[in-house]
Design a protein around this motif. Structure first.
Motif, PDB file in Angstrom:
ATOM      1  N   GLY A 128      54.453  74.285  15.362  1.00 34.83           N
ATOM      2  CA  GLY A 128      55.615  74.612  15.633  1.00 34.83           C
ATOM      3  C   GLY A 128      56.030  75.816  14.111  1.00 34.83           C
ATOM      4  O   GLY A 128      55.178  76.473  13.607  1.00 34.83           O
ATOM      5  N   THR A 129      57.490  75.636  13.434  1.00 39.30           N
ATOM      6  CA  THR A 129      57.464  76.619  12.708  1.00 39.30           C
ATOM      7  C   THR A 129      57.150  75.253  11.483  1.00 39.30           C
ATOM      8  O   THR A 129      56.161  76.084  10.399  1.00 39.30           O
ATOM      9  N   GLY A 130      56.519  74.450  11.690  1.00 37.05           N
ATOM     10  CA  GLY A 130      55.944  73.182  11.053  1.00 37.05           C
ATOM     11  C   GLY A 130      55.075  72.345  11.936  1.00 37.05           C
ATOM     12  O   GLY A 130      55.113  72.488  12.807  1.00 37.05           O
ATOM     13  N   VAL A 131      54.768  71.482  10.902  1.00 31.17           N
ATOM     14  CA  VAL A 131      54.252  70.112  11.743  1.00 31.17           C
ATOM     15  C   VAL A 131      54.056  69.144  12.202  1.00 31.17           C
ATOM     16  O   VAL A 131      54.352  68.687  10.725  1.00 31.17           O
ATOM     17  N   GLY A 132      54.504  68.190  13.290  1.00 30.88           N
ATOM     18  CA  GLY A 132      54.869  67.143  12.577  1.00 30.88           C
ATOM     19  C   GLY A 132      54.024  66.703  14.174  1.00 30.88           C
ATOM     20  O   GLY A 132      52.883  66.771  15.071  1.00 30.88           O
ATOM     21  N   GLY A 133      54.947  65.010  14.744  1.00 26.72           N
ATOM     22  CA  GLY A 133      53.957  64.385  15.273  1.00 26.72           C
ATOM     23  C   GLY A 133      54.833  62.888  15.915  1.00 26.72           C
ATOM     24  O   GLY A 133      55.570  62.347  14.847  1.00 26.72           O
ATOM     25  N   GLY A 134      53.969  62.339  16.766  1.00 27.94           N
ATOM     26  CA  GLY A 134      54.688  60.913  17.234  1.00 27.94           C
ATOM     27  C   GLY A 134      54.141  60.099  17.894  1.00 27.94           C
ATOM     28  O   GLY A 134      52.592  60.993  18.819  1.00 27.94           O
ATOM     29  N   ALA A 188      54.153  78.207  11.920  1.00 25.03           N
ATOM     30  CA  ALA A 188      53.728  79.452  12.156  1.00 25.03           C
ATOM     31  C   ALA A 188      53.898  79.517  11.124  1.00 25.03           C
ATOM     32  O   ALA A 188      53.050  81.225  10.516  1.00 25.03           O
ATOM     33  N   ARG A 189      54.262  79.330  10.087  1.00 23.26           N
ATOM     34  CA  ARG A 189      54.558  79.382   8.475  1.00 23.26           C
ATOM     35  C   ARG A 189      53.026  79.839   7.723  1.00 23.26           C
ATOM     36  O   ARG A 189      52.961  80.278   6.981  1.00 23.26           O
ATOM     37  N   GLY A 190      52.979  78.278   8.236  1.00 24.07           N
ATOM     38  CA  GLY A 190      50.834  78.071   7.076  1.00 24.07           C
ATOM     39  C   GLY A 190      50.513  79.520   8.313  1.00 24.07           C
ATOM     40  O   GLY A 190      49.602  79.923   7.301  1.00 24.07           O
ATOM     41  N   LEU A 191      50.185  79.213   9.391  1.00 26.51           N
ATOM     42  CA  LEU A 191      49.041  80.765  10.069  1.00 26.51           C
ATOM     43  C   LEU A 191      49.754  81.651   9.462  1.00 26.51           C
ATOM     44  O   LEU A 191      48.679  82.964   8.589  1.00 26.51           O
ATOM     45  N   GLU A 192      51.366  82.641   8.579  1.00 24.52           N
ATOM     46  CA  GLU A 192      51.377  83.847   7.892  1.00 24.52           C
ATOM     47  C   GLU A 192      50.624  83.863   6.276  1.00 24.52           C
ATOM     48  O   GLU A 192      50.594  84.693   5.637  1.00 24.52           O
ATOM     49  N   ARG A 193      51.112  82.474   5.949  1.00 21.82           N
ATOM     50  CA  ARG A 193      50.602  81.954   4.947  1.00 21.82           C
ATOM     51  C   ARG A 193      49.064  82.203   4.798  1.00 21.82           C
ATOM     52  O   ARG A 193      48.295  82.810   3.331  1.00 21.82           O
ATOM     53  N   LEU A 194      48.376  81.740   5.519  1.00 24.84           N
ATOM     54  CA  LEU A 194      46.353  81.996   5.476  1.00 24.84           C
ATOM     55  C   LEU A 194      46.498  83.501   5.358  1.00 24.84           C
ATOM     56  O   LEU A 194      45.194  83.291   4.896  1.00 24.84           O
ATOM     57  N   HIS A 195      47.042  84.088   7.137  1.00 27.50           N
ATOM     58  CA  HIS A 195      46.958  85.863   6.499  1.00 27.50           C
ATOM     59  C   HIS A 195      46.545  86.151   5.620  1.00 27.50           C
ATOM     60  O   HIS A 195      45.432  87.331   4.609  1.00 27.50           O
ATOM     61  N   LEU A 203      51.727  89.570   7.737  1.00 24.71           N
ATOM     62  CA  LEU A 203      52.436  89.817   8.579  1.00 24.71           C
ATOM     63  C   LEU A 203      52.866  88.634   9.341  1.00 24.71           C
ATOM     64  O   LEU A 203      53.249  87.414   8.903  1.00 24.71           O
ATOM     65  N   GLY A 204      53.818  88.572  10.130  1.00 23.35           N
ATOM     66  CA  GLY A 204      54.290  87.186  11.152  1.00 23.35           C
ATOM     67  C   GLY A 204      53.484  86.375  12.300  1.00 23.35           C
ATOM     68  O   GLY A 204      52.166  87.500  12.812  1.00 23.35           O
ATOM     69  N   GLU A 206      53.975  86.040  15.118  1.00 24.34           N
ATOM     70  CA  GLU A 206      53.618  86.351  16.608  1.00 24.34           C
ATOM     71  C   GLU A 206      51.985  87.602  16.537  1.00 24.34           C
ATOM     72  O   GLU A 206      51.386  88.127  16.983  1.00 24.34           O
ATOM     73  N   GLU A 207      52.754  88.886  15.443  1.00 22.48           N
ATOM     74  CA  GLU A 207      52.183  89.434  14.713  1.00 22.48           C
ATOM     75  C   GLU A 207      50.585  89.109  15.015  1.00 22.48           C
ATOM     76  O   GLU A 207      49.481  90.193  15.560  1.00 22.48           O
ATOM     77  N   ILE A 208      50.516  88.801  14.404  1.00 31.14           N
ATOM     78  CA  ILE A 208      49.075  87.789  14.109  1.00 31.14           C
ATOM     79  C   ILE A 208      47.809  87.563  15.180  1.00 31.14           C
ATOM     80  O   ILE A 208      47.394  87.948  15.560  1.00 31.14           O
ATOM     81  N   ILE A 209      48.838  87.056  15.738  1.00 26.93           N
ATOM     82  CA  ILE A 209      48.206  86.192  17.059  1.00 26.93           C
ATOM     83  C   ILE A 209      48.145  87.492  17.869  1.00 26.93           C
ATOM     84  O   ILE A 209      46.545  87.062  18.971  1.00 26.93           O
ATOM     85  N   ASP A 210      48.929  88.505  17.851  1.00 31.34           N
ATOM     86  CA  ASP A 210      48.460  89.926  18.880  1.00 31.34           C
ATOM     87  C   ASP A 210      47.554  90.127  18.931  1.00 31.34           C
ATOM     88  O   ASP A 210      46.997  89.923  19.583  1.00 31.34           O
ATOM     89  N   LEU A 211      47.470  90.536  17.552  1.00 31.02           N
ATOM     90  CA  LEU A 211      46.062  90.586  16.664  1.00 31.02           C
ATOM     91  C   LEU A 211      45.307  90.452  17.319  1.00 31.02           C
ATOM     92  O   LEU A 211      43.935  90.927  18.315  1.00 31.02           O
ATOM     93  N   TRP A 212      44.845  89.068  16.943  1.00 30.64           N
ATOM     94  CA  TRP A 212      43.332  87.857  17.479  1.00 30.64           C
ATOM     95  C   TRP A 212      43.253  88.614  18.761  1.00 30.64           C
ATOM     96  O   TRP A 212      42.075  88.085  19.291  1.00 30.64           O
TER      97      TRP A 212
END
Length: 308
Positions: A128-134, A188-195, A203-204, A206-212
Motif C-alpha cells: 500500500g502506502t508502505g509494506v506489511g504482512g501477516g 507507493a511512496r517507495g515506488l515514487e522514491r525509486l523513480h 512523479l506520483g 499512479e502517474e508512474i504506473i500509468d506511464l508504465w
C-alpha cells in the motif's frame, strides 16, 4: 455471536458475525482519538446495536500488540497508544477482547474466505502506502497473542544495486529507525522514491504506473528496479514460512500487470517450484479487517466451546 471492529484513525467500523458466511456490517462511527472514555463508549454503542451479548469482541487495528507486555503501539489514536488495551477494554465492557494488527486480519480473511482457501500456510502481503504482512498457518493467526511475525517490510535487507544495467540504490531511512528496509521501496511512496533515484523525476505512484502501462521507457526502468528489489525479500519470506499462496492487498495490488511481474520474479527465486501463480491479488476487497477480526473472534468462541 461475535462483534468485530475495524479501528481506523478516522472511523470505527463494526460488524456482527455468526459464522464465516454470516458477517454483517453495522453503521460506522467517527473515531475518538484523544478521549478513551469516548472511545469505549463508541464500542459499547456498537455492541448494544447488536441486540445481544456477544461471546467476545474482536478488533482489527493499525497497531501492534507487544507479545510480552501486551501494550499497544498505535500512534494515530493517542488515547489507546501505550495501553494494555485488551485488559482495559475487558474491564470496561465486561467481555473478552481480542486485538490484532490490520495486516494480520487481512491475512486471516484471505486465508479463510479469500485467495488462501485450501492452503495450509498463507502469507498475506500488503503493498500500500508502505509494506506489511501477516502469517496464517492451519487456520490460525501466528500473531494471535501479538507480535511482529509476517512484517517483512522491516529490516536492512534492500540490495545496494538493482536493475539491468544495475543502478545504485541508497539505504533509504525507514520510519522504523533502520535503513534499507523493504518498506522504503516496496509501497507507493517507495515506488515514487525509486523513480526519483533512477530517473531524476518526481512523479506520483499512479502517474508512474500509468506511464508504465502505456509503454514509457523511464517508468519501465523504475518498475524493473522495483521488482529486482522487492522480489528477493518476498521470496525469502516464502522460503522461511513455507507459504503456498501470497494474497496481496493495498493500492499496488490493483495493478494486475505489476503483481504478475512480481510473481514471476518471486517464483524464480524460491526453492519450491510452482507451475501456477503464487503472488496473487487478494479476493476480500470489501472490509478485510472487519472480516479477519470476525474470523478471529469466531475461532476463539469455538475454542472456548470445545474446552467447556
Amino acid at each position: 455471536m461475535i462483534v468485530s471492529f475495524d479501528i481506523g484513525g478516522t472511523a470505527i467500523k463494526g460488524g456482527i458475525a455468526r459464522s464465516e458466511t454470516d458477517i454483517a456490517p453495522l453503521a460506522r462511527r467517527p473515531t475518538p482519538k484523544d478521549d478513551f472514555a469516548a472511545f469505549v463508549a463508541v464500542l459499547g454503542d456498537v455492541i448494544a446495536e447488536a441486540g445481544e451479548t456477544p461471546d467476545c469482541i474482536s478488533l482489527s487495528i493499525a497497531g501492534v500488540v507487544d507479545p510480552d507486555s501486551q501494550a499497544l503501539t498505535c500512534a494515530n489514536i493517542p488515547c489507546i497508544h501505550g495501553r494494555r488495551l485488551a485488559a482495559d477494554l475487558e474491564q470496561k465492557l465486561k467481555l473478552p477482547v481480542l486485538i490484532a494488527n490490520d495486516a494480520d486480519c487481512f491475512a486471516m480473511a484471505e486465508a479463510m474466505t479469500g485467495a488462501g482457501r485450501g492452503h495450509r500456510i498463507v502469507f498475506g502481503a500488503i503493498l500500500g502506502t508502505g509494506v506489511g504482512g501477516g502469517l496464517v498457518a492451519d487456520g490460525r493467526l501466528v500473531n494471535a497473542a501479538g507480535g511482529f511475525a509476517g512484517e517483512w517490510g522491516h529490516g536492512p535487507i534492500i540490495a545496494p544495486f538493482a536493475g539491468t544495467p544495475a543502478v545504485a540504490i541508497p539505504a533509504y531511512a525507514c520510519g522504523c529507525g533502520q535503513k534499507g528496509c523493504v518498506d522504503t521501496v516496496g509501497g507507493a511512496r517507495g515506488l515514487e522514491r525509486l523513480h526519483q533515484t533512477v530517473n531524476g523525476v518526481t512523479l506520483g505512484s499512479e502517474e508512474i504506473i500509468d506511464l508504465w502501462l502505456k509503454g514509457d521507457e523511464a517508468a519501465a526502468r523504475t518498475l524493473d528496479v522495483y521488482t529486482d528489489l522487492v522480489a528477493p525479500p518476498l521470496a525469502l519470506a516464502i522460503n522461511i514460512t513455507g507459504a503456498t499462496i501470497v494474497p496481496v492487498g493495498g493500492g499496488l495490488s490493483n495493478v494486475p500487470k505489476l503483481l504478475a511481474k512480481l510473481d514471476v520474479a518471486v517464483r524464480a527465486r524460491i526453492l519450491r517450484k510452482f507451475d501456477r501463480p503464487l503472488v496473487v491479488p487478494s479476493e476480500c476487497r470489501v472490509e478485510p479487517g472487519l472480516i479477519g477480526a470476525a474470523l478471529l473472534g469466531l475461532r476463539y468462541a469455538e475454542d472456548i466451546s470445545d474446552a467447556a
